[in-house]
Every structure is written in structure tokens, then in C-alpha cells.
Design an enzyme around this catalytic site. Structure first.
Site, PDB file in Angstrom:
ATOM      1  CG  ASP A  41     -58.089  31.638 -84.240  1.00  0.00           C
ATOM      2  OD1 ASP A  41     -58.550  31.197 -85.126  1.00  0.00           O
ATOM      3  OD2 ASP A  41     -58.370  33.124 -83.762  1.00  0.00           O
TER       4      ASP A  41
HETATM    5  C1  GLC Z   1     -56.011  34.102 -81.806  1.00  0.00           C
HETATM    6  C2  GLC Z   1     -56.322  34.331 -80.310  1.00  0.00           C
HETATM    7  C3  GLC Z   1     -55.402  33.704 -79.540  1.00  0.00           C
HETATM    8  C4  GLC Z   1     -54.091  33.173 -80.382  1.00  0.00           C
HETATM    9  C5  GLC Z   1     -53.843  34.225 -81.454  1.00  0.00           C
HETATM   10  C6  GLC Z   1     -52.753  33.475 -82.170  1.00  0.00           C
HETATM   11  O1  GLC Z   1     -57.122  34.468 -82.424  1.00  0.00           O
HETATM   12  O2  GLC Z   1     -56.468  35.590 -79.900  1.00  0.00           O
HETATM   13  O3  GLC Z   1     -55.472  33.252 -78.089  1.00  0.00           O
HETATM   14  O4  GLC Z   1     -53.022  33.028 -79.373  1.00  0.00           O
HETATM   15  O5  GLC Z   1     -54.704  34.424 -82.121  1.00  0.00           O
HETATM   16  O6  GLC Z   1     -52.350  34.093 -83.461  1.00  0.00           O
HETATM   17  C1  GLC Z   2     -59.403  34.579 -79.513  1.00  0.00           C
HETATM   18  C2  GLC Z   2     -60.073  34.777 -81.002  1.00  0.00           C
HETATM   19  C3  GLC Z   2     -61.175  33.747 -81.465  1.00  0.00           C
HETATM   20  C4  GLC Z   2     -60.799  32.363 -80.754  1.00  0.00           C
HETATM   21  C5  GLC Z   2     -60.018  32.367 -79.341  1.00  0.00           C
HETATM   22  C6  GLC Z   2     -59.453  30.846 -79.328  1.00  0.00           C
HETATM   23  O1  GLC Z   2     -60.535  34.973 -78.759  1.00  0.00           O
HETATM   24  O2  GLC Z   2     -60.459  35.992 -81.143  1.00  0.00           O
HETATM   25  O3  GLC Z   2     -61.516  33.777 -82.554  1.00  0.00           O
HETATM   26  O4  GLC Z   2     -62.035  31.386 -81.049  1.00  0.00           O
HETATM   27  O5  GLC Z   2     -59.058  32.996 -79.451  1.00  0.00           O
HETATM   28  O6  GLC Z   2     -58.420  30.714 -79.999  1.00  0.00           O
END
Ligand code: GLC
Ligand code: GLC
Length: 822
Positions: free
Chosen positions: A487
Site C-alpha cells: 500500500d
Molecule cells: C496500509 C498498511 C500500512 C500502511 C498504511 C498506510 O494499508 O496498513 O502498513 O502504513 O496502510 O496508510
Molecule cells: C496492510 C494492508 C494491506 C497491505 C499491507 C502492505 O496490511 O492492510 O492491504 O497489503 O499493509 O502495505
């Protein structure tokens, strides 16, 4: 250092001192009513949706930690001394303390000056209420005259509004108090048809519902004035902060014991039957009364508790193993499976790290979580898949998140995360392999929750695949969009404005930046799609008319593989992406971010590099460059500064989160890849490095609960290397479960039956397992007779070819499997 121990026979973790490094929490409820509860009774409750139907308040990032909860106070009326039997919030010294977290319940026991108090918190199956069953015992020599106070602080339903809209909120709080029950009915007079109730089994000596009357102005939960005085104010809330507090007087002779129950519940009424008498403003309480009459009686509460335990025995019983490793047994048999169920219930919405306000359920997250619980609750997995698929966009893309209460796509976060749709294919494939229920593919499912748009689920999957093919970049790799699995890798964001969301800000047209990760995921999804299509064709023959054949999907996969070798291979590992300038990321050419874990895992899981030796090469690079004693970090070298063209990943200080933290979700991909290349020792070593039970001894460093996985362990670039954060709600749960059960132990569902193909550590000489699969009970015994991974199977005494056990005839419901590994 440890703060407790595992009681495996009881399936409990027992915390033996209250001051754990962080609140160590558990979840209550498994259907519609939920609560979070810490080892000192902190936490909150909600109905279905942690944001929209919050029952009680909880304060995140408070000092002290973990403020707000299911509080009890005991007061010795002889001496005036008072204490919290759960330690918080008074935090006085206790003579004894113990918290037992089990599946869906928590029992907190303590003793002070001869008074033992043990409180069992749980949610009965099928009910929207929680029971706090308090057992008080006088273990001292003299009579005692006690007061017991309860306390919860009500949330005005919408947790976001509750913490922001004070000009309104300070005037709307309303309660009713009738006999031993406090009813919280804020907004019931207008559009809400639901209320909360907080009841006690005993005659009350008093009650309070105005927080400042109970606490005293400028006093905290650690020293409520009412408890200090031993006298309730019988306050009736109007506006401000409504609470619920009961006061019960208890006299106990030496050796005497008394059980006192509290019930906190949620109740809805039909719109036209809200008030009693009709036309009044008084809540119709009939519905709540029935539940109260039942569960305030210990005999019924005890029966409900027993049923809850049986329910979990049944769920966990779907797969049980006995291996040479206690950490493996305990995680597989109890805690990892339990955590998978909690991720099913919560997705990422409510934990001590997720406020329950910010996020709905993730599209990719929910599909991956499914991999960890589908064998326990296939019917509910089916429903989940259909809910998720109905939020899919017509173009095959997906809303990134949806709200559990409404089951609708959440437009705040929008779409354009280009990996999202591929996960639906993996989720559905996992469901069909587990259940053998091919009918799900025929179910008409909407797009964007729009009536009239229905197509069979099968077509949703097809659109998912085409979504990627319609979005290829300059190197023919999939365009990344807002982000892929990571993300925080935001290659089209280019945000220089503080506070902007990296996930929803897009300053580039998105036609250049590409993801090697999505390429690998796409290959995997195409292979699954080919498998599904081949089976459907076999079974349905010419009546199954589809535009794309199984071979077409395999061709998409092999074409994409060729693209990966041309543009995604760096010589010693798979590259990560191409940025908006067309520059490579995750390559020797970079100074920071040279190698990333995600493409190594996903590409090898998709079978890339198994023939040409590159898979082993990539895994060796992971071992050399990314592995640490605390797990495998996400990338190296960490980003030392913020890079406009990379986005959130470089916003984190080095070693945290996606910037080179051990992002535990990705570690099992490497475990699986190591199993696929046949290196069981390496796979199991990586498994053990992040296994929470195996890290119990270093709890003071790890900080999070030793019974569940956390999202992240700080990486080697961080000053706090080895410290975990964001426990419970993480894709880590499902993927570790898949890695250990389906790859290392090798027991995995396939379209044609259950497959047994372990890749065990070399020092193991075998293991035993029982697995329910499509209504059949499999008793599996694995014995090592040689150093390799060659499997010979004998099913009910007859050797079978290959590693998939053919489905038995209908009347057979137990199958004995012997696997010999050479
Ligand atoms: C993502 C994950 C994370 C990241 C955040 C950003 O889904 O939870 O690791 O830092 O959202 O907003
Ligand atoms: C968090 C988010 C997931 C994403 C991960 C890595 O776990 O929920 O959707 O893949 O962060 O950023």
C-alpha cells in the site's frame, strides 16, 4: 523475559503480571456482537461495525495506556480501601493476579487482602450481549462487607462522530434506569431503533450514569469519588458523558463465595414498536428483558460458556497436528487458527492499533484472510466471497475497502489498487478447493452493489483477469495504479503536501509505473483460473459456454512469465517495479531499495524460476540480504530519505513498516517458496523466526502478544530491531497458517481432493495430523525414511499414485493416510 505462559491443555494464554509491555488483548464475540479486551479489562464493544455501532468508549494513545474498559471496583467498607480486581484503572498492588485469554473469552482473577475475585467475560453464541460473571470469595479469616461497582462509558454510537462532534454530543446523551438495568438510549428518540443496556443480577445499592458525578470533576478512573465514598449518586444523565455504573453491596463470611453477573447488550426494536406504551418516549424493553432473564441466571450463562468452548473445539478440530515442535503445534492447533477467525470477523478494522473508525474491510485483505479460515467455516467464507465480489467494479477493478455494516464499497478510499481484483480469483479458488462447491461460480452477483448488474461469479473472475491485461505498461508489465500489495509503494502519487493521503492522491496519469509483483500475482491467478475453467469444462462439457478457455488463461500466464524474464529479472533476484520515469526499482542499479521481498515470494509461488534455477538464486539473495534473526525485512537498503516518486514507503523512518521493517505478511511467501524449491530446513527456520510462541522468551523486546502474529517487527535499520507492532489483524495470520499447514506440513486442498506433500525440516522424522475435508475425516501419519521430499502415499492400506488423495466413496467418512518421505 516472559509475562506468562501457554496452558495448551486449556487452549489459553495465562498472563501472570498485569504490566505487560503493551496491553495484551483478546476478542470477545464471533458473530455480530464484538468486544476487544485487554489483560487488565481495557477495551470496548460494538455491534457489527466498530465505527457505526460502537457501544462503549475507549481512548487510544492515552496515558496511561489502555484507558476505558469493562471496569470493576471493589471496596472494603470496613477500611474504605478500594481496588480494581483487573489492576487497571486503580493500578494498586495485588497479592495475586492472573489473566487467561481463551478463544472468545477472558478470565481475570486476582486476590487482595483475602478477597479473591474472578471475572469471566464472554459473548454467548447467537446473542448480542456480553456477560461479565464475577465470582467473589472471601479467603480471609474475618467477615467482610464489600461494595462492588461496575463502570462503562457509553459511546454515542458513531465512534467518529463521538470523538469530533462535541457541540452536538454534549447535549444528546440520554438514559433510562429501571430496576437493575441502565439503558443507554442516545438518539433513540429520533432515527435510531437500537439501544444498549447494562444490567446487574443483584439488587442495587445505587447507580450512576453521569460520568463527572461518578468520578468527581477533574478526577480520573483510577480514583472515582463515588467509589472512594462508597456511595453512588444515583445520577441520571442528560447530555455530557453518559456512563453506566452499578453499586452492589456484598457481605461475605470466611470461605463464602458469591457470583454476581453483569450484562452489557445491544438491542434493536422494530421501527413501529420502539416505544412502550406506544406514543411515549419510553424504550420498549421487552426484547432485552428476555435475554436478561435468561443470562442473569448463572446456570444459563454457564451453559452458554460451555457451548462457546464446544464451538471452538469444533472449529479448531478441523485440523490438528502433532509434530516434533511445540511452537508449531500450539500455533497450528490453537492460536494461529484462532487469529485467522478473528481476522475473518474484523478484517483490519478494530484492534488496539486500528481505531475501528478509519478502515472498512479491505478487498485484497479479506480475500487473503479467507485462506486461513475457509476450512473452519466454508459456509461463511462463501457468503464473504459473495459480499466482496458484489463490490467489484464493472471494469473488473475493485473498491479498495467496504463497510461491513452496509456491505458497500467505500468511496473514501476509492479504487485503482491494481492488484486487488487478482486476489478475488485466489480467494474463490481456495474456497472451491476446500469445499468442492462449484455452484458458487454460478451465483449471480452484482457489480458496485448495483441491482440489475448481476453476472455469475465466474464472470467476475474473468473480469479480474482481464483488468490486468487491459492495463499493461511500457514493458508489458502490469501498471501498478495507486499501489499493489504494498500500500505504501505509491508510484503515481508524487505528494509534497503534508497530510495528503498517499493512497488516494494521484498526480500522475498512471500509464508508466509498473509492478513486477502484480505480474507474479497475475501468473498465479491465471493458473488458478485455468484450473477452475478446466474442471468446469470437464464437468459441464459443451453446456459451459465461455469466451476464454483454460488454455487461454495458461497462455496469459506464460506470456506474462516471459515478460518477467525480459523486464523483471535482475540477474540474482526479481525486480520490484518501474517508476513513473520508467526507472527500475529493486535492482542492483538502485542505491536504496535494491531488493524487495514481495516479488521473490510471489513469482516463485507462481512457479517462476523453478526450471532455470533462478528461484533458488532469488531465495539465496533473500537469505543474504534480507533475512535477520527477527524475520525477513521487506527491502534493503532502507530508504534514508523521502522520495517524492516512491511515496509512503519512504515516509517511514528506516526499519519500520514497509520501509525495511519485517513486514510479517510477506515472510510466509518466502517460507512457501523455500518449500516449493524443496528446502524444508530453510522454510521452517523462517517460520520459527517470526512464530510468536517461539519469541515468547523475548517478550520484553517483542512487546506484542506471544500468542498472535503482529503485522510488523522492526527491521535491522531501526533502533528497536525486534520490537513488534500492530498485532492481531494482519494478513500474516492467514499466510503463516498456509505456509506451515499447506506447504511445510504439506496438507492442502486441491480441486480433486486433499493433497499431502510435506517439505519438512530434515531433523523431523515425521508427524501426525487429523483434517476434516469435504465431510471426510482424514487421519494422516507422515514418516521420514530418507533425506529428501519424495512422497509415497498409502490410503487405507492401498498405495496411490501422486500426492492427491482421491475423494472416497460417499459412505466412507474416515480415511487413513500413510505418507512416507524419502
Ligand atoms: C496500509 C498498511 C500500512 C500502511 C498504511 C498506510 O494499508 O496498513 O502498513 O502504513 O496502510 O496508510
Ligand atoms: C496492510 C494492508 C494491506 C497491505 C499491507 C502492505 O496490511 O492492510 O492491504 O497489503 O499493509 O502495505
Amino acid at each position: 523475559m516472559k509475562y506468562g505462559y501457554f496452558d495448551d491443555a486449556q487452549r489459553e494464554y495465562v498472563i501472570t503480571r498485569p504490566d505487560t509491555p503493551l496491553p495484551w488483548i483478546n476478542y470477545l464475540g464471533c458473530e455480530e456482537y464484538f468486544g476487544l479486551i485487554s489483560n487488565t479489562a481495557g477495551g470496548y464493544s460494538f455491534y457489527k461495525d466498530a465505527r457505526l455501532r460502537r457501544l462503549t468508549r475507549y481512548r487510544y494513545n492515552n496515558a496511561p495506556l489502555d484507558m476505558g474498559g469493562r471496569y470493576l471496583y471493589l471496596r472494603d467498607n470496613g477500611t474504605g480501601k478500594y481496588w480494581s480486581p483487573s489492576w487497571m484503572p486503580t493500578r494498586g498492588k495485588l497479592d495475586e493476579y492472573e489473566c487467561r485469554h481463551g478463544q472468545g473469552y477472558t478470565i481475570i482473577t486476582s486476590k487482595l487482602n483475602g478477597i479473591r475475585s474472578s471475572t469471566k467475560y464472554f459473548v454467548p453464541l447467537g446473542e448480542s450481549l456480553e456477560i461479565w460473571q464475577v465470582t467473589l470469595t472471601n479467603e480471609g479469616e474475618a467477615d467482610v462487607d464489600l461494595s462492588l461497582f461496575s463502570a462503562v462509558e457509553f459511546c454515542l454510537w458513531d465512534a467518529n462522530d463521538d470523538t469530533t462532534n462535541f457541540q452536538r454530543n454534549y447535549s444528546i446523551g440520554q438514559v433510562e434506569i429501571v430496576d437493575e438495568v441502565i439503558y443507554h438510549k442516545t438518539e433513540y428518540r429520533e432515527r435510531r431503533d437500537h439501544f444498549a443496556y447494562f444490567a446487574c443480577s443483584e439488587r442495587l445499592a445505587g447507580f450512576d450514569t453521569i460520568r463527572e458525578e461518578f468520578l468527581g470533576t477533574y478526577r480520573g478512573w483510577n480514583e472515582p469519588a463515588v467509589v472512594e465514598e462508597g456511595e453512588s449518586c444515583n445520577s441520571v444523565a442528560h447530555g455530557w458523558q453518559p456512563i453506566g455504573s452499578h453499586h452492589v453491596k456484598v457481605s461475605l463470611k470466611p470461605g463464602e463465595q458469591k457470583v454476581i453477573s453483569f450484562i452489557l447488550g445491544y438491542q434493536e426494536n422494530p421501527k413501529d414498536d420502539k416505544f412502550d406504551p406506544p406514543g411515549s418516549q419510553v424504550i420498549n424493553k421487552k426484547s432485552a428483558k428476555k435475554a436478561l432473564e435468561k443470562y442473569l441466571q448463572p446456570i444459563n450463562a454457564n451453559k452458554a460458556f460451555y457451548e462457546l468452548r464446544e464451538y471452538w473445539t469444533m472449529l479448531l478440530g478441523k485440523l490438528q497436528v502433532t509434530t516434533p515442535d511445540a511452537h508449531t503445534d500450539r500455533m497450528v492447533n490453537i492460536w494461529n487458527a484462532y487469529q485467522c477467525m478473528v481476522t475473518f470477523n474484523m478484517s483490519r478494522s478494530a484492534s488496539y492499533f486500528e481505531s475501528g473508525i478509519g478502515r472498512g474491510m479491505g478487498f485484497r485483505d479479506s480475500n487473503q484472510d479467507l485462506l486461513g479460515f475457509v476450512h473452519m467455516i466454508p459456509e461463511r467464507a462463501r457468503e464473504r466471497i459473495l459480499d466482496i465480489a458484489a463490490t467489484q467494479l464493472k471494469n473488473g477493478g475493485a473498491f479498495h475497502q467496504y463497510q461491513p455494516l452496509t456491505k458497500r464499497g467505500n468511496n473514501d478510499v476509492g479504487s485503482g489498487f491494481n492488484d486487488d481484483p487478482a486476489w478475488l480469483v485466489l480467494g474463490v479458488a481456495a474456497y472451491v478447493k476446500e469445499s468442492g462447491d462449484w455452484s458458487i461460480l454460478d451465483v449471480p452477483v452484482q457489480y458496485e452493489n448495483e441491482p440489475g448488474t448481476e453476472t455469475p461469479l465466474y464472470e467476475h473472475l474473468q473480469r479480474s483477469i482481464l483488468y490486468t491485461l487491459d492495463r499493461l505498461g511500457p514493458n508489458n508489465l502490469p501498471l501498478i495504479g495507486r499501489a499493489d500489495w504494498n500500500d505504501c509503494l505509491n508510484l503515481n502519487c508524487f505528494s509534497d503536501t503534508p497530510g495528503q493521503s498517499f493512497q488516494t492522491t494521484t498526480n500522475k496519469d498512471g500509464q508508466v509505473a509498473e509492478s513486477v509483483f502484480i505480474a507474479g500475482l497475475f501468473v498465479l491467478a491465471c493458473q488458478e483460473m485455468a484450473g477452475i475453467t478446466r474442471k468446469l469444462k470437464e464437468e459441464r462439457g459443451d453446456s459451459f459456454v465461455i469466451p476464454l478457455s483454460s488454455d487461454d488463461y495458461l497462455k496469459f500466464a506464460t506470456d506474462m512469465e516471459a515478460t518477467v524474464w525480459a523486464a523483471g529479472w535482475d540477474g540474482e533476484w526479481f525486480r520490484r517495479a518501474y517508476d513513473d520515469f520508467g526507472h527500475v526499482l529493486g535492482s542492483k542499479e538502485n542505491t536504496e531499495g535494491q531488493i524487495f521481498i514481495e516479488p521473490q515470494g510471489i513469482c516463485i509461488m507462481a512457479g517462476l524460476g523453478l526450471e532455470n534455477g533462478n528461484a533458488v538464486k532469488a531465495l539465496d539473495s533473500v537469505g543474504e540480504r534480507l533475512a535477520t534473526p527477527h524475520g525477513i525485512v521487506l527491502q534493503q537498503p532502507a530508504f534514508s530519505q523521502y522520495y517524492l516518486h516512491l511515496g509512503e514507503i519512504s515516509s517511514y523512518p528506516p526499519g519500520y513498516k514497509e520501509n525495511a521493517g519485517v513486514f510479517c505478511h510477506t515472510n510466509p511467501w518466502i517460507m512457501i517458496a523455500e518449500s516449493i524449491v524443496g528446502r524444508g530446513d530453510k522454510a521452517f527456520d523462517y517460520y520459527t523466526r517470526i512464530n510468536p510462541s517461539a519469541r515468547e522468551e523475548i517478550s520484553e523486546l517483542h512487546k506484542c502478544e506471544p500468542y498472535v502474529y503482529a503485522q510488523m517487527i522492526a527491521g535491522k535499520d531501526a533502533p528497536t530491531h525486534g520490537e513488534a507492532k500492530n498485532s492481531w489483524l494482519s494478513g500474516t495470520a492467514a499466510w503463516n497458517y498456509v505456509a506451515i499447514t499447506q506447504h511445510i506440513l504439506g496438507i492442502r486442498p486441491a480441486f480433486d481432493g486433499l493433497e499431502v506433500k510435506p517439505v519438512m525440516p530434515s531433523r523431523w522424522n515425521g508427524f501426525e495430523a487429523t483434517r476434516s475435508f469435504r465431510g471426510v475425516h482424514y487421519e494422516i501419519s507422515v514418516r521420514r525414511e530418507g533425506p529428501g521430499n519424495e512422497v509415497s502415499l498409502e490410503v487405507d492400506g492401498t498405495p496411490v499414485q501422486g500426492t492427491v488423495i482421491p475423494l472416497p466413496k460417499e459412505e466412507i467418512n474416515t480415511v487413513k493416510v500413510k505418507a512416507v518421505i524419502r
